[in-house]
Design a protein around this motif. Structure first.
Motif, PDB file in Angstrom:
ATOM      1  N   GLN A   1       1.012  -1.272  -0.062  1.00 58.50           N
ATOM      2  CA  GLN A   1       0.126   0.097   0.021  1.00 58.50           C
ATOM      3  C   GLN A   1       0.979   1.064   0.415  1.00 58.50           C
ATOM      4  O   GLN A   1       0.416   2.453  -0.740  1.00 58.50           O
ATOM      5  CB  GLN A   1      -1.144  -0.489   1.193  1.00 58.50           C
ATOM      6  CG  GLN A   1      -2.258  -0.540   1.320  1.00 58.50           C
ATOM      7  CD  GLN A   1      -3.138  -1.201   0.581  1.00 58.50           C
ATOM      8  OE1 GLN A   1      -3.534   0.138   0.741  1.00 58.50           O
ATOM      9  NE2 GLN A   1      -2.871  -1.050  -0.788  1.00 58.50           N
TER      10      GLN A   1
ATOM     11  N   ARG B   1       1.617   7.153   3.854  1.00 58.36           N
ATOM     12  CA  ARG B   1       0.305   6.122   4.673  1.00 58.36           C
ATOM     13  C   ARG B   1      -0.278   6.444   6.255  1.00 58.36           C
ATOM     14  O   ARG B   1      -0.681   6.513   6.494  1.00 58.36           O
ATOM     15  CB  ARG B   1       0.437   4.668   3.532  1.00 58.36           C
ATOM     16  CG  ARG B   1      -0.867   4.349   4.107  1.00 58.36           C
ATOM     17  CD  ARG B   1      -0.910   2.831   3.836  1.00 58.36           C
ATOM     18  NE  ARG B   1      -1.485   1.793   4.469  1.00 58.36           N
ATOM     19  CZ  ARG B   1      -2.060   0.406   4.576  1.00 58.36           C
ATOM     20  NH1 ARG B   1      -0.212   0.825   4.773  1.00 58.36           N
ATOM     21  NH2 ARG B   1      -2.585  -0.064   4.994  1.00 58.36           N
TER      22      ARG B   1
ATOM     23  N   SER C   1     -12.332   5.752   6.584  1.00 50.53           N
ATOM     24  CA  SER C   1     -11.968   5.122   5.428  1.00 50.53           C
ATOM     25  C   SER C   1     -10.858   5.307   4.935  1.00 50.53           C
ATOM     26  O   SER C   1     -10.828   6.246   5.112  1.00 50.53           O
ATOM     27  CB  SER C   1     -13.479   5.629   4.793  1.00 50.53           C
ATOM     28  OG  SER C   1     -12.968   4.510   3.746  1.00 50.53           O
ATOM     29  N   THR C   2      -9.615   4.750   4.696  1.00 49.86           N
ATOM     30  CA  THR C   2      -8.688   5.240   3.925  1.00 49.86           C
ATOM     31  C   THR C   2      -8.597   4.064   2.592  1.00 49.86           C
ATOM     32  O   THR C   2      -8.988   2.645   2.730  1.00 49.86           O
ATOM     33  CB  THR C   2      -7.586   4.638   5.017  1.00 49.86           C
ATOM     34  OG1 THR C   2      -5.824   4.456   4.270  1.00 49.86           O
ATOM     35  CG2 THR C   2      -7.747   3.276   5.141  1.00 49.86           C
ATOM     36  N   THR C   3      -8.335   4.946   1.259  1.00 49.65           N
ATOM     37  CA  THR C   3      -8.040   4.231  -0.070  1.00 49.65           C
ATOM     38  C   THR C   3      -8.954   2.892  -0.120  1.00 49.65           C
ATOM     39  O   THR C   3      -8.760   1.425  -0.653  1.00 49.65           O
ATOM     40  CB  THR C   3      -6.800   3.202   0.116  1.00 49.65           C
ATOM     41  OG1 THR C   3      -5.541   4.621   0.787  1.00 49.65           O
ATOM     42  CG2 THR C   3      -5.834   3.372  -1.319  1.00 49.65           C
TER      43      THR C   3
ATOM     44  N   HIS D   1     -12.857   4.764  -2.913  1.00 49.87           N
ATOM     45  CA  HIS D   1     -12.761   4.923  -4.916  1.00 49.87           C
ATOM     46  C   HIS D   1     -13.642   4.141  -5.736  1.00 49.87           C
ATOM     47  O   HIS D   1     -13.598   4.024  -6.802  1.00 49.87           O
ATOM     48  CB  HIS D   1     -11.487   5.090  -4.431  1.00 49.87           C
ATOM     49  CG  HIS D   1     -10.592   4.146  -5.012  1.00 49.87           C
ATOM     50  ND1 HIS D   1      -9.997   4.222  -3.707  1.00 49.87           N
ATOM     51  CD2 HIS D   1     -10.210   3.026  -5.383  1.00 49.87           C
ATOM     52  CE1 HIS D   1      -9.092   2.715  -3.147  1.00 49.87           C
ATOM     53  NE2 HIS D   1      -9.369   2.244  -4.734  1.00 49.87           N
TER      54      HIS D   1
ATOM     55  N   ASN E   1     -12.271  10.674   5.802  1.00 43.62           N
ATOM     56  CA  ASN E   1     -12.168   9.203   4.337  1.00 43.62           C
ATOM     57  C   ASN E   1     -10.728   9.782   4.034  1.00 43.62           C
ATOM     58  O   ASN E   1     -10.501  11.159   2.946  1.00 43.62           O
ATOM     59  CB  ASN E   1     -12.798   9.733   3.572  1.00 43.62           C
ATOM     60  CG  ASN E   1     -12.785   8.901   1.938  1.00 43.62           C
ATOM     61  OD1 ASN E   1     -12.399   8.094   1.895  1.00 43.62           O
ATOM     62  ND2 ASN E   1     -13.325   9.389   0.986  1.00 43.62           N
TER      63      ASN E   1
ATOM     64  N   ASP F   1      -8.299   8.853   1.235  1.00 42.25           N
ATOM     65  CA  ASP F   1      -7.827   8.771  -0.119  1.00 42.25           C
ATOM     66  C   ASP F   1      -6.725   9.602  -1.546  1.00 42.25           C
ATOM     67  O   ASP F   1      -7.229  11.111  -0.982  1.00 42.25           O
ATOM     68  CB  ASP F   1      -9.602   8.076  -0.788  1.00 42.25           C
ATOM     69  CG  ASP F   1      -9.565   7.226  -1.595  1.00 42.25           C
ATOM     70  OD1 ASP F   1      -8.239   6.528  -2.218  1.00 42.25           O
ATOM     71  OD2 ASP F   1     -10.454   6.366  -2.062  1.00 42.25           O
ATOM     72  N   HIS F   2      -6.753   9.138  -2.678  1.00 36.56           N
ATOM     73  CA  HIS F   2      -6.617   9.904  -3.560  1.00 36.56           C
ATOM     74  C   HIS F   2      -7.690  10.194  -4.037  1.00 36.56           C
ATOM     75  O   HIS F   2      -9.207   9.381  -4.710  1.00 36.56           O
ATOM     76  CB  HIS F   2      -6.218   8.991  -4.755  1.00 36.56           C
ATOM     77  CG  HIS F   2      -4.406   8.361  -4.740  1.00 36.56           C
ATOM     78  ND1 HIS F   2      -3.794   9.542  -3.645  1.00 36.56           N
ATOM     79  CD2 HIS F   2      -4.159   7.745  -4.365  1.00 36.56           C
ATOM     80  CE1 HIS F   2      -2.283   8.619  -2.805  1.00 36.56           C
ATOM     81  NE2 HIS F   2      -3.023   7.156  -3.505  1.00 36.56           N
TER      82      HIS F   2
ATOM     83  N   HIS G   1      -7.253  -0.741  -9.050  1.00 35.86           N
ATOM     84  CA  HIS G   1      -7.265   0.158  -8.096  1.00 35.86           C
ATOM     85  C   HIS G   1      -8.158   1.256  -8.584  1.00 35.86           C
ATOM     86  O   HIS G   1      -8.687   1.539  -7.267  1.00 35.86           O
ATOM     87  CB  HIS G   1      -6.108   0.814  -7.807  1.00 35.86           C
ATOM     88  CG  HIS G   1      -4.833   0.666  -6.712  1.00 35.86           C
ATOM     89  ND1 HIS G   1      -5.647   0.520  -5.493  1.00 35.86           N
ATOM     90  CD2 HIS G   1      -4.083  -0.247  -6.628  1.00 35.86           C
ATOM     91  CE1 HIS G   1      -4.400   0.484  -4.659  1.00 35.86           C
ATOM     92  NE2 HIS G   1      -3.878  -0.066  -5.256  1.00 35.86           N
TER      93      HIS G   1
ATOM     94  N   ASP H   1      -3.482  13.863  -2.487  1.00 37.08           N
ATOM     95  CA  ASP H   1      -3.831  12.055  -1.070  1.00 37.08           C
ATOM     96  C   ASP H   1      -4.371  12.800  -0.327  1.00 37.08           C
ATOM     97  O   ASP H   1      -3.769  14.439  -0.056  1.00 37.08           O
ATOM     98  CB  ASP H   1      -2.182  11.555  -1.069  1.00 37.08           C
ATOM     99  CG  ASP H   1      -3.326  10.847   0.430  1.00 37.08           C
ATOM    100  OD1 ASP H   1      -4.150  10.747   0.578  1.00 37.08           O
ATOM    101  OD2 ASP H   1      -1.705  10.242   0.470  1.00 37.08           O
TER     102      ASP H   1
END
Length: 256
Positions: free
Chosen positions: A23, A30, A124-126, A129, A155, A157-158, A219, A249
């Motif tokens: 990851q 991260r 939430s993380t990654t 999406h 949240n 995420d990208h 992804h 990010d």
């Protein structure tokens, strides 16, 4: 849970360490992202003696484990639909984390959560999406119902910026950061999953994964940032914004 869902804790821990390295190839910061999410929760939950936090798309439990160590008074409900990642989580998460198999963003996904009342936060993380715009709409509406006033969705995420050139530059910044952190040679997503699928001991879990139509090993990009903001406002969140960012990010916070 059947015997085929049980993974030896030492085996699961080894695969989880490998997951974390994989990851970091895509999220050089991260651990900092996890820390920022924890900062938001620590402040939000400071007035609660026994808060409940939902971990949306918890995967093997990386985020919930870190947050439970930082916030020992909190109870966590990790939610995912991937039987293999949930098996790793069951073998490694601390007792404060309860795991639930459910598919986020479909009508009725909250029915299996077995909640006693309102919750104080969702994280939430990654993960989000993966959801379509319709799935996000359903998820955000349901979260608005579950969260108590003042509760937060956090949240990491990208997020694709709607301004094309700006998003290109955000990706340049992120990739430059990845290069400086030395994570670009880490095992990637496809390699990790190929290694998992080569393990005969996981055959039953992988078969369950295919039966449940868990998304393929891609992804994805996900909805644009402006779509997330629009859907959160429509769901009834009163304050929405970025509290931390590195390139594309972000840690996005929505206050109920």
């Amino acid at each position: 849970m059947t015997s085929t869902d049980i993974v030896d804790p030492a085996v699961a821990a080894a695969w989880l360490r490998r997951w974390d390295v994989q990851q970091e190839r895509y999220i050089a910061d991260r651990e900092l992202r996890f820390t920022v999410i924890g900062d938001v929760l620590a402040d939000t939950l400071s007035q609660h003696s026994s808060p409940t936090v939902l971990d949306l798309g918890c995967g093997p439990g990386s985020l919930a484990t870190r947050l439970s160590e930082r916030l020992p008074a909190a109870h966590f409900v990790g939610i995912d639909t991937d039987p293999l990642l949930l098996a790793f989580a069951r073998a490694t998460v601390p007792p404060a984390v309860r795991l639930v198999e459910a598919r986020l963003g479909v009508p009725g996904w909250t029915d299996s959560l077995d909640l006693a009342g309102k919750v104080q936060a969702a994280v939430s993380t990654t993960a989000l999406h993966w959801l379509s715009e319709d799935g996000l709409r359903q998820l955000y509406r349901d979260l608005a119902d579950l969260l108590e006033p003042g509760g937060v969705l956090v949240n990491g995420d990208h997020f694709v910026d709607e301004q094309t050139r700006l998003h290109e530059l955000q990706k340049v910044v992120r990739r430059s950061r990845e290069g400086r952190q030395g994570v670009t040679e880490n095992e990637d997503w496809q390699q990790w999953w190929a290694a998992v699928e080569a393990e005969e001991t996981f055959a039953d879990l992988l078969a369950q994964r295919r039966e449940r139509a868990v998304p393929a090993h891609d992804h994805g990009v996900g909805a644009r940032l402006d779509v997330h903001l629009k859907l959160l406002r429509e769901a009834g969140f009163r304050e929405i914004g970025t509290v931390w960012q590195s390139g594309d990010d972000r840690v996005l916070v929505a206050v109920r």
